[in-house]
Write a protein that holds these residues in place. Sequence first.
Motif, PDB file in Angstrom:
ATOM      1  N   THR A 230       0.821  -1.203   0.000  1.00 56.42           N
ATOM      2  CA  THR A 230       0.000   0.000   0.000  1.00 56.42           C
ATOM      3  C   THR A 230       0.858   1.257   0.000  1.00 56.42           C
ATOM      4  OG1 THR A 230      -0.199  -0.408   2.389  1.00 56.42           O
ATOM      5  CG2 THR A 230      -2.090  -0.933   1.003  1.00 56.42           C
ATOM      6  N   PHE A 231       0.410   2.254  -0.744  1.00 54.02           N
ATOM      7  CA  PHE A 231       1.075   3.550  -0.784  1.00 54.02           C
ATOM      8  C   PHE A 231       0.589   4.378   0.401  1.00 54.02           C
ATOM      9  CE2 PHE A 231       1.128   2.236  -5.252  1.00 54.02           C
ATOM     10  CZ  PHE A 231       2.478   2.387  -5.534  1.00 54.02           C
ATOM     11  N   THR A 232       1.534   4.775   1.241  1.00 58.61           N
ATOM     12  CA  THR A 232       1.212   5.508   2.459  1.00 58.61           C
ATOM     13  C   THR A 232       1.905   6.864   2.435  1.00 58.61           C
ATOM     14  OG1 THR A 232       1.038   3.427   3.681  1.00 58.61           O
ATOM     15  CG2 THR A 232       1.259   5.422   4.978  1.00 58.61           C
ATOM     16  N   VAL A 233       1.145   7.893   2.791  1.00 57.10           N
ATOM     17  CA  VAL A 233       1.682   9.256   2.842  1.00 57.10           C
ATOM     18  C   VAL A 233       1.127   9.949   4.078  1.00 57.10           C
ATOM     19  CG1 VAL A 233       1.857   9.439   0.319  1.00 57.10           C
ATOM     20  CG2 VAL A 233      -0.228  10.216   1.471  1.00 57.10           C
ATOM     21  N   THR A 234       1.650  11.129   4.348  1.00 54.36           N
ATOM     22  CA  THR A 234       1.136  11.901   5.476  1.00 54.36           C
ATOM     23  C   THR A 234      -0.133  12.657   5.067  1.00 54.36           C
ATOM     24  OG1 THR A 234       2.393  13.898   4.946  1.00 54.36           O
ATOM     25  CG2 THR A 234       3.479  12.240   6.340  1.00 54.36           C
ATOM     26  N   LEU A 245       1.119  14.510  -5.443  1.00 52.81           N
ATOM     27  CA  LEU A 245       0.747  13.130  -5.146  1.00 52.81           C
ATOM     28  C   LEU A 245       0.059  12.487  -6.342  1.00 52.81           C
ATOM     29  CD1 LEU A 245       0.561  10.790  -3.190  1.00 52.81           C
ATOM     30  CD2 LEU A 245      -1.443  11.881  -2.139  1.00 52.81           C
ATOM     31  N   LYS A 246      -0.787  13.239  -7.014  1.00 52.26           N
ATOM     32  CA  LYS A 246      -1.448  12.695  -8.209  1.00 52.26           C
ATOM     33  C   LYS A 246      -0.436  12.413  -9.312  1.00 52.26           C
ATOM     34  CE  LYS A 246      -4.817  15.846  -8.430  1.00 52.26           C
ATOM     35  NZ  LYS A 246      -6.072  16.516  -8.916  1.00 52.26           N
ATOM     36  N   ALA A 247       0.550  13.288  -9.459  1.00 54.38           N
ATOM     37  CA  ALA A 247       1.597  13.058 -10.459  1.00 54.38           C
ATOM     38  C   ALA A 247       2.385  11.793 -10.126  1.00 54.38           C
ATOM     39  CB  ALA A 247       2.526  14.265 -10.527  1.00 54.38           C
ATOM     40  N   PHE A 248       2.686  11.608  -8.859  1.00 55.43           N
ATOM     41  CA  PHE A 248       3.418  10.422  -8.418  1.00 55.43           C
ATOM     42  C   PHE A 248       2.617   9.153  -8.697  1.00 55.43           C
ATOM     43  CE2 PHE A 248       3.874   7.351  -4.889  1.00 55.43           C
ATOM     44  CZ  PHE A 248       5.174   6.931  -5.129  1.00 55.43           C
ATOM     45  N   LEU A 249       1.351   9.150  -8.341  1.00 58.75           N
ATOM     46  CA  LEU A 249       0.517   7.970  -8.556  1.00 58.75           C
ATOM     47  C   LEU A 249       0.331   7.685 -10.046  1.00 58.75           C
ATOM     48  CD1 LEU A 249      -2.190   8.472  -5.776  1.00 58.75           C
ATOM     49  CD2 LEU A 249      -0.399   6.712  -5.850  1.00 58.75           C
ATOM     50  N   ASN A 304     -11.630  -0.756 -12.218  1.00 54.91           N
ATOM     51  CA  ASN A 304     -11.450   0.539 -11.564  1.00 54.91           C
ATOM     52  C   ASN A 304     -10.043   1.100 -11.670  1.00 54.91           C
ATOM     53  OD1 ASN A 304     -14.170   0.398 -10.519  1.00 54.91           O
ATOM     54  ND2 ASN A 304     -13.397  -1.083  -9.027  1.00 54.91           N
ATOM     55  N   GLY A 305      -9.094   0.297 -12.129  1.00 53.03           N
ATOM     56  CA  GLY A 305      -7.726   0.762 -12.256  1.00 53.03           C
ATOM     57  C   GLY A 305      -6.819   0.187 -11.188  1.00 53.03           C
ATOM     58  N   LEU A 306      -5.534   0.118 -11.508  1.00 50.03           N
ATOM     59  CA  LEU A 306      -4.545  -0.345 -10.541  1.00 50.03           C
ATOM     60  C   LEU A 306      -4.564   0.528  -9.291  1.00 50.03           C
ATOM     61  CD1 LEU A 306      -1.542  -1.007 -12.959  1.00 50.03           C
ATOM     62  CD2 LEU A 306      -2.973  -2.728 -11.846  1.00 50.03           C
ATOM     63  N   PHE A 307      -4.328  -0.091  -8.153  1.00 57.59           N
ATOM     64  CA  PHE A 307      -4.241   0.540  -6.827  1.00 57.59           C
ATOM     65  C   PHE A 307      -5.601   0.905  -6.238  1.00 57.59           C
ATOM     66  CE2 PHE A 307      -0.235   2.823  -8.671  1.00 57.59           C
ATOM     67  CZ  PHE A 307       0.402   1.600  -8.858  1.00 57.59           C
ATOM     68  N   ALA A 308      -6.667   0.886  -7.042  1.00 59.92           N
ATOM     69  CA  ALA A 308      -7.975   1.312  -6.546  1.00 59.92           C
ATOM     70  C   ALA A 308      -8.528   0.299  -5.552  1.00 59.92           C
ATOM     71  CB  ALA A 308      -8.951   1.504  -7.704  1.00 59.92           C
ATOM     72  N   MET A 309      -9.338   0.770  -4.621  1.00 62.30           N
ATOM     73  CA  MET A 309     -10.011  -0.092  -3.660  1.00 62.30           C
ATOM     74  C   MET A 309     -11.496   0.271  -3.624  1.00 62.30           C
ATOM     75  SD  MET A 309      -7.352  -0.211  -0.433  1.00 62.30           S
ATOM     76  CE  MET A 309      -8.413  -1.349   0.489  1.00 62.30           C
ATOM     77  N   THR A 310     -12.337  -0.709  -3.797  1.00 58.55           N
ATOM     78  CA  THR A 310     -13.771  -0.468  -3.702  1.00 58.55           C
ATOM     79  C   THR A 310     -14.155  -0.264  -2.249  1.00 58.55           C
ATOM     80  OG1 THR A 310     -14.318  -2.809  -3.438  1.00 58.55           O
ATOM     81  CG2 THR A 310     -14.172  -1.963  -5.700  1.00 58.55           C
ATOM     82  N   ILE A 338      -7.783  10.688  -3.996  1.00 59.55           N
ATOM     83  CA  ILE A 338      -6.735  11.177  -4.887  1.00 59.55           C
ATOM     84  C   ILE A 338      -6.642  10.288  -6.117  1.00 59.55           C
ATOM     85  CG2 ILE A 338      -4.309  11.775  -5.091  1.00 59.55           C
ATOM     86  CD1 ILE A 338      -5.746  11.324  -1.643  1.00 59.55           C
ATOM     87  N   LEU A 339      -6.673   8.986  -5.892  1.00 56.56           N
ATOM     88  CA  LEU A 339      -6.599   8.040  -7.002  1.00 56.56           C
ATOM     89  C   LEU A 339      -7.838   8.157  -7.897  1.00 56.56           C
ATOM     90  CD1 LEU A 339      -4.613   5.871  -7.964  1.00 56.56           C
ATOM     91  CD2 LEU A 339      -5.961   4.185  -6.707  1.00 56.56           C
ATOM     92  N   ASP A 340      -8.981   8.392  -7.299  1.00 56.55           N
ATOM     93  CA  ASP A 340     -10.195   8.607  -8.089  1.00 56.55           C
ATOM     94  C   ASP A 340     -10.012   9.786  -9.038  1.00 56.55           C
ATOM     95  OD1 ASP A 340     -11.499   6.519  -6.834  1.00 56.55           O
ATOM     96  OD2 ASP A 340     -12.555   7.794  -5.393  1.00 56.55           O
ATOM     97  N   GLU A 341      -9.399  10.855  -8.548  1.00 51.75           N
ATOM     98  CA  GLU A 341      -9.177  12.038  -9.375  1.00 51.75           C
ATOM     99  C   GLU A 341      -8.199  11.753 -10.510  1.00 51.75           C
ATOM    100  OE1 GLU A 341      -8.004  15.237  -6.801  1.00 51.75           O
ATOM    101  OE2 GLU A 341      -9.759  14.991  -5.516  1.00 51.75           O
ATOM    102  N   VAL A 342      -7.211  10.914 -10.248  1.00 52.12           N
ATOM    103  CA  VAL A 342      -6.248  10.542 -11.280  1.00 52.12           C
ATOM    104  C   VAL A 342      -6.950   9.839 -12.434  1.00 52.12           C
ATOM    105  CG1 VAL A 342      -4.307   9.014 -11.809  1.00 52.12           C
ATOM    106  CG2 VAL A 342      -4.253  10.413  -9.742  1.00 52.12           C
TER     107      VAL A 342
END
Length: 352
Positions: A230-234, A245-249, A304-310, A338-342
């Motif tokens: 899992t990708f974890t950030v502050t 963060l969106k650019a990174f993802l 839903n795309g890679l990394f996404a969670m329902t 954030i991932l949804d926005e990507v």
Amino acid sequence: MATLDRRAFFRTTGLAGLALGLAACGDGGTTASPTSGDGGGFGSIKLQLSWKKNVEFAGEYFADTNGYFKQAGFSQVELLSGGGSGTSVESGLATGRCWAGISAPTITAPAVLQGAPLKIVGATFQKNPFAIISLNDRKPIKEAGDLAGKKIGVQDSNELVWNALLKANGIDEGSVTRVPFQSDPSMLTSGQIDGYVGFVTSGPVNLRLQGHDPAYLLLADAGLPLVAETFTVTQETIDNERDKLKAFLTAEIKGWKDAVADPAKSAELAATVYGKDQNLDVKEQTEEAKMQNELIITPDSKANGLFAMTPELIEQNIASLAKAGVTITGEQLFDLSILDEVYQADPSLKLA
């Protein structure tokens, strides 16, 4: 509140001791990106990996090698090796030594409950690699009910996940013989045990390469669904560096799309470039890459795309954590917005 062994719930190769601590991320074998260069609106960042540099991080290698991090605006992405004592993604994020990290709910959740302002923003492995590994020509364990009457090797560090599995399936611990285990598969092949708690990405692969016919039961398919990698950030990064963060993802998604499409190249990058000091075998790493694809590519990640969670998967993870004695809410632990926005901005990032 329980503090969980990071490797006891998670990791695709090897187990280690407690990883949640107060030590900040060390450089642990920091490697500057081969494609690093000058410029980049977001500058340089440090990404703390959850373990040593093997094929588990193929997506990161592709994102670096193929220039996706640079395209996203990063002048450099340093990959910090994890594993070993004194290395913790969560404490590193809390002290600012790492900008982002790859971890697991079972280690991030206790940190959050202890007050660390962290969130999980995506999950590479939709299914945790933990499994009960056995042999098809002996007493294969293919469902939880098969555990009764068996001798199962369990490391002390895996006691929590083992007990959570029994609880999830209503299995009386007295009906299974737990055998002390130190990750030696010869105990299985010699018949001393009927199965052991290990990782599906490495255990069955190595047994198969040794000429055996392994069977495995993923804990994620046996009443204990958990994500991993899992990708974890502050929370501060989410609040104040959302575009970064969106650019990174976005770069990570591109890298992992390449990785799942080419296990052989994933293994080559791991063994000959990024993990060249790990004495990795390309053939074995290729097989591990194929196995981990089964944890990454699911009907939901295709849709839903890679990394996404329902929402359902988030709820299942929260329930699994509760079985292990960690009580936390989805809102406390996850932020998939954030991932949804990507993906809303670029639907082509989804798997074809």
